[in-house]
Design a protein around this motif. Structure first.
Motif, PDB file in Angstrom:
ATOM      1  N   ASP A  79       0.834  -1.212   0.000  1.00  0.00           N
ATOM      2  CA  ASP A  79       0.000   0.000   0.000  1.00  0.00           C
ATOM      3  C   ASP A  79       0.865   1.258   0.000  1.00  0.00           C
ATOM      4  O   ASP A  79       0.565   2.234  -0.708  1.00  0.00           O
ATOM      5  N   PHE A  80       1.915   1.241   0.812  1.00  0.00           N
ATOM      6  CA  PHE A  80       2.818   2.396   0.854  1.00  0.00           C
ATOM      7  C   PHE A  80       3.443   2.647  -0.511  1.00  0.00           C
ATOM      8  O   PHE A  80       3.499   3.784  -1.002  1.00  0.00           O
ATOM      9  N   LEU A  81       3.917   1.586  -1.163  1.00  0.00           N
ATOM     10  CA  LEU A  81       4.573   1.740  -2.459  1.00  0.00           C
ATOM     11  C   LEU A  81       3.603   2.263  -3.511  1.00  0.00           C
ATOM     12  O   LEU A  81       3.960   3.111  -4.336  1.00  0.00           O
ATOM     13  N   ALA A  82       2.359   1.780  -3.472  1.00  0.00           N
ATOM     14  CA  ALA A  82       1.357   2.251  -4.435  1.00  0.00           C
ATOM     15  C   ALA A  82       1.081   3.741  -4.239  1.00  0.00           C
ATOM     16  O   ALA A  82       1.006   4.507  -5.212  1.00  0.00           O
ATOM     17  N   ASP A  83       0.946   4.170  -2.984  1.00  0.00           N
ATOM     18  CA  ASP A  83       0.695   5.591  -2.700  1.00  0.00           C
ATOM     19  C   ASP A  83       1.903   6.450  -3.087  1.00  0.00           C
ATOM     20  O   ASP A  83       1.755   7.563  -3.600  1.00  0.00           O
ATOM     21  N   TYR A  84       3.093   5.926  -2.826  1.00  0.00           N
ATOM     22  CA  TYR A  84       4.311   6.658  -3.184  1.00  0.00           C
ATOM     23  C   TYR A  84       4.388   6.886  -4.694  1.00  0.00           C
ATOM     24  O   TYR A  84       4.699   7.990  -5.158  1.00  0.00           O
ATOM     25  N   ASN A  85       4.113   5.871  -5.470  1.00  0.00           N
ATOM     26  CA  ASN A  85       4.186   6.002  -6.922  1.00  0.00           C
ATOM     27  C   ASN A  85       3.115   6.940  -7.469  1.00  0.00           C
ATOM     28  O   ASN A  85       3.335   7.649  -8.456  1.00  0.00           O
ATOM     29  N   LEU A  86       1.938   6.954  -6.816  1.00  0.00           N
ATOM     30  CA  LEU A  86       0.913   7.924  -7.201  1.00  0.00           C
ATOM     31  C   LEU A  86       1.403   9.346  -6.940  1.00  0.00           C
ATOM     32  O   LEU A  86       1.201  10.248  -7.761  1.00  0.00           O
ATOM     33  N   LEU A  87       2.040   9.537  -5.794  1.00  0.00           N
ATOM     34  CA  LEU A  87       2.602  10.855  -5.474  1.00  0.00           C
ATOM     35  C   LEU A  87       3.665  11.251  -6.495  1.00  0.00           C
ATOM     36  O   LEU A  87       3.644  12.362  -7.030  1.00  0.00           O
ATOM     37  N   ALA A  88       4.579  10.332  -6.776  1.00  0.00           N
ATOM     38  CA  ALA A  88       5.670  10.626  -7.706  1.00  0.00           C
ATOM     39  C   ALA A  88       5.142  10.988  -9.095  1.00  0.00           C
ATOM     40  O   ALA A  88       5.697  11.857  -9.771  1.00  0.00           O
ATOM     41  N   ALA A  89       4.063  10.353  -9.510  1.00  0.00           N
ATOM     42  CA  ALA A  89       3.492  10.616 -10.832  1.00  0.00           C
ATOM     43  C   ALA A  89       2.708  11.922 -10.874  1.00  0.00           C
ATOM     44  O   ALA A  89       2.481  12.471 -11.954  1.00  0.00           O
ATOM     45  N   SER A  90       2.292  12.426  -9.709  1.00  0.00           N
ATOM     46  CA  SER A  90       1.431  13.610  -9.678  1.00  0.00           C
ATOM     47  C   SER A  90       2.192  14.914  -9.441  1.00  0.00           C
ATOM     48  O   SER A  90       1.593  15.983  -9.491  1.00  0.00           O
ATOM     49  N   LEU A  91       3.478  14.844  -9.163  1.00  0.00           N
ATOM     50  CA  LEU A  91       4.244  16.047  -8.836  1.00  0.00           C
ATOM     51  C   LEU A  91       4.236  17.017 -10.015  1.00  0.00           C
ATOM     52  O   LEU A  91       4.516  16.641 -11.155  1.00  0.00           O
ATOM     53  N   ASP A  92       3.929  18.276  -9.706  1.00  0.00           N
ATOM     54  CA  ASP A  92       3.778  19.291 -10.755  1.00  0.00           C
ATOM     55  C   ASP A  92       4.463  20.577 -10.319  1.00  0.00           C
ATOM     56  O   ASP A  92       3.861  21.447  -9.711  1.00  0.00           O
ATOM     57  N   TYR A 182      19.394   3.148 -15.253  1.00  0.00           N
ATOM     58  CA  TYR A 182      20.171   4.362 -15.512  1.00  0.00           C
ATOM     59  C   TYR A 182      21.297   4.063 -16.508  1.00  0.00           C
ATOM     60  O   TYR A 182      22.047   3.088 -16.354  1.00  0.00           O
ATOM     61  N   ALA A 183      21.407   4.910 -17.535  1.00  0.00           N
ATOM     62  CA  ALA A 183      22.428   4.716 -18.568  1.00  0.00           C
ATOM     63  C   ALA A 183      23.142   6.020 -18.874  1.00  0.00           C
ATOM     64  O   ALA A 183      23.494   6.299 -20.029  1.00  0.00           O
ATOM     65  N   GLY A 184      23.330   6.858 -17.846  1.00  0.00           N
ATOM     66  CA  GLY A 184      24.052   8.102 -18.029  1.00  0.00           C
ATOM     67  C   GLY A 184      23.180   9.301 -18.307  1.00  0.00           C
ATOM     68  O   GLY A 184      23.672  10.429 -18.374  1.00  0.00           O
ATOM     69  N   LYS A 185      21.879   9.099 -18.461  1.00  0.00           N
ATOM     70  CA  LYS A 185      20.975  10.205 -18.750  1.00  0.00           C
ATOM     71  C   LYS A 185      20.082  10.457 -17.543  1.00  0.00           C
ATOM     72  O   LYS A 185      19.408   9.543 -17.054  1.00  0.00           O
ATOM     73  N   ASP A 186      20.081  11.722 -17.063  1.00  0.00           N
ATOM     74  CA  ASP A 186      19.263  12.073 -15.901  1.00  0.00           C
ATOM     75  C   ASP A 186      17.778  11.944 -16.221  1.00  0.00           C
ATOM     76  O   ASP A 186      17.346  12.099 -17.369  1.00  0.00           O
ATOM     77  N   ALA A 187      16.995  11.673 -15.184  1.00  0.00           N
ATOM     78  CA  ALA A 187      15.532  11.585 -15.329  1.00  0.00           C
ATOM     79  C   ALA A 187      14.882  12.375 -14.202  1.00  0.00           C
ATOM     80  O   ALA A 187      15.277  12.252 -13.035  1.00  0.00           O
ATOM     81  N   ALA A 188      13.905  13.215 -14.569  1.00  0.00           N
ATOM     82  CA  ALA A 188      13.210  14.022 -13.566  1.00  0.00           C
ATOM     83  C   ALA A 188      12.176  13.206 -12.794  1.00  0.00           C
ATOM     84  O   ALA A 188      11.804  13.554 -11.676  1.00  0.00           O
ATOM     85  N   ARG A 189      11.697  12.120 -13.401  1.00  0.00           N
ATOM     86  CA  ARG A 189      10.668  11.300 -12.766  1.00  0.00           C
ATOM     87  C   ARG A 189      11.136   9.855 -12.646  1.00  0.00           C
ATOM     88  O   ARG A 189      11.824   9.339 -13.530  1.00  0.00           O
ATOM     89  N   ILE A 190      10.731   9.231 -11.555  1.00  0.00           N
ATOM     90  CA  ILE A 190      11.102   7.835 -11.320  1.00  0.00           C
ATOM     91  C   ILE A 190       9.883   7.067 -10.813  1.00  0.00           C
ATOM     92  O   ILE A 190       8.892   7.658 -10.358  1.00  0.00           O
ATOM     93  N   GLN A 191       9.986   5.767 -10.888  1.00  0.00           N
ATOM     94  CA  GLN A 191       8.951   4.891 -10.340  1.00  0.00           C
ATOM     95  C   GLN A 191       9.658   3.793  -9.553  1.00  0.00           C
ATOM     96  O   GLN A 191      10.587   3.156 -10.067  1.00  0.00           O
ATOM     97  N   ALA A 192       9.221   3.578  -8.334  1.00  0.00           N
ATOM     98  CA  ALA A 192       9.811   2.513  -7.516  1.00  0.00           C
ATOM     99  C   ALA A 192       9.078   1.205  -7.804  1.00  0.00           C
ATOM    100  O   ALA A 192       7.877   1.101  -7.575  1.00  0.00           O
ATOM    101  N   LYS A 193       9.811   0.235  -8.334  1.00  0.00           N
ATOM    102  CA  LYS A 193       9.225  -1.074  -8.598  1.00  0.00           C
ATOM    103  C   LYS A 193       9.288  -1.960  -7.355  1.00  0.00           C
ATOM    104  O   LYS A 193       8.430  -2.813  -7.137  1.00  0.00           O
ATOM    105  N   LEU A 194      10.315  -1.738  -6.540  1.00  0.00           N
ATOM    106  CA  LEU A 194      10.494  -2.502  -5.307  1.00  0.00           C
ATOM    107  C   LEU A 194      11.300  -1.651  -4.340  1.00  0.00           C
ATOM    108  O   LEU A 194      12.351  -1.119  -4.717  1.00  0.00           O
ATOM    109  N   PRO A 195      10.832  -1.466  -3.101  1.00  0.00           N
ATOM    110  CA  PRO A 195      11.612  -0.662  -2.155  1.00  0.00           C
ATOM    111  C   PRO A 195      12.850  -1.420  -1.691  1.00  0.00           C
ATOM    112  O   PRO A 195      12.874  -2.652  -1.690  1.00  0.00           O
ATOM    113  N   ALA A 196      13.869  -0.676  -1.332  1.00  0.00           N
ATOM    114  CA  ALA A 196      15.009  -1.297  -0.660  1.00  0.00           C
ATOM    115  C   ALA A 196      14.610  -1.575   0.787  1.00  0.00           C
ATOM    116  O   ALA A 196      13.818  -0.828   1.375  1.00  0.00           O
TER     117      ALA A 196
END
Length: 218
Positions: A79-92, A182-196
């Protein structure tokens, strides 16, 4: 409750007896009216009604089916990961994004982390990046979610407002904490597939299991 059950059983039994008597009466009429087509047709209709009544009576006296139990999450952090990814996708935008992150950080009782030394090692030479807590969501590079009051484990995700950069990857502990594309190119948005998964004991944060993040294109 027992009285209600007994009363329901008696009512069902009386209804069954009434249905049986009706069926006997119908069959008697049929025997006397064998030569009368009109009466034979009425008998068939009555028999069909009695059969339908018996079916409904059987259904009414059967115990109610229990609703299937709600499936529990496969992992405590789902549940935490799902909410986190929703937050990450909504940042404006930085300002609105920071406010949303601060609210999420407080609501989830998160701890902020930074990595002081990603190349640190244990006495036996095994890698042991050094992490320390920071008090504010915006100053952290990692967010740690506690799995329970008595649990020393934390589900850790990147600060979504900082995206994924070369500096975070090479000097701030990101590559030690997460596998990524990651392949050397920065990304402004990320998605967590699995938490550490970290443990925190006496202020010492230790990576138990690295996570997985995906870099998203704008």
């Amino acid at each position: 409750m027992n009285f209600v059950i007994v009363l329901s059983f008696v009512a069902a039994l009386l209804a069954l007896v009434a249905a049986a008597l009706a069926l006997v009466g119908v069959r008697a009429v049929r025997s006397r009216a064998a030569a009368v087509p009109e009466l034979q047709e009425k008998v068939k209709i009555l028999e069909a009604r009695v059969a339908d009544f018996e079916k409904k009576l059987t259904e009414m006296t059967q115990p109610p089916r229990q609703a299937p139990a709600k499936k529990a999450p496969a992992n405590p952090w789902d549940d935490f990961l799902a909410d986190y990814n929703l937050l990450a996708a909504s940042l404006d935008g930085p300002q609105q994004g920071q406010e949303a992150c601060d609210r999420f950080f407080a609501l989830r009782s998160l701890k902020g982390l930074i990595c002081l030394d990603p190349t640190a090692k244990q006495d036996d030479g095994k890698p042991a990046p050094k992490f320390v807590e920071v008090g504010q969501a915006g100053k952290s590079n990692f967010w740690a979610w506690p799995m329970g009051k008595e649990d020393v484990r934390y589900a850790v995700v990147p600060n979504p407002l900082k995206g994924y950069t070369k500096n975070l990857h090479e000097k701030s502990g990101m590559k030690e904490t997460f596998a990524s594309d990651y392949a050397g190119k920065d990304a402004a948005r990320i998605q967590a597939k699995l938490p550490a998964i970290f443990t925190a004991t006496d202020g010492q944060w230790t990576i138990v299991q690295p996570g997985i993040v995906k870099l998203l294109e704008e």
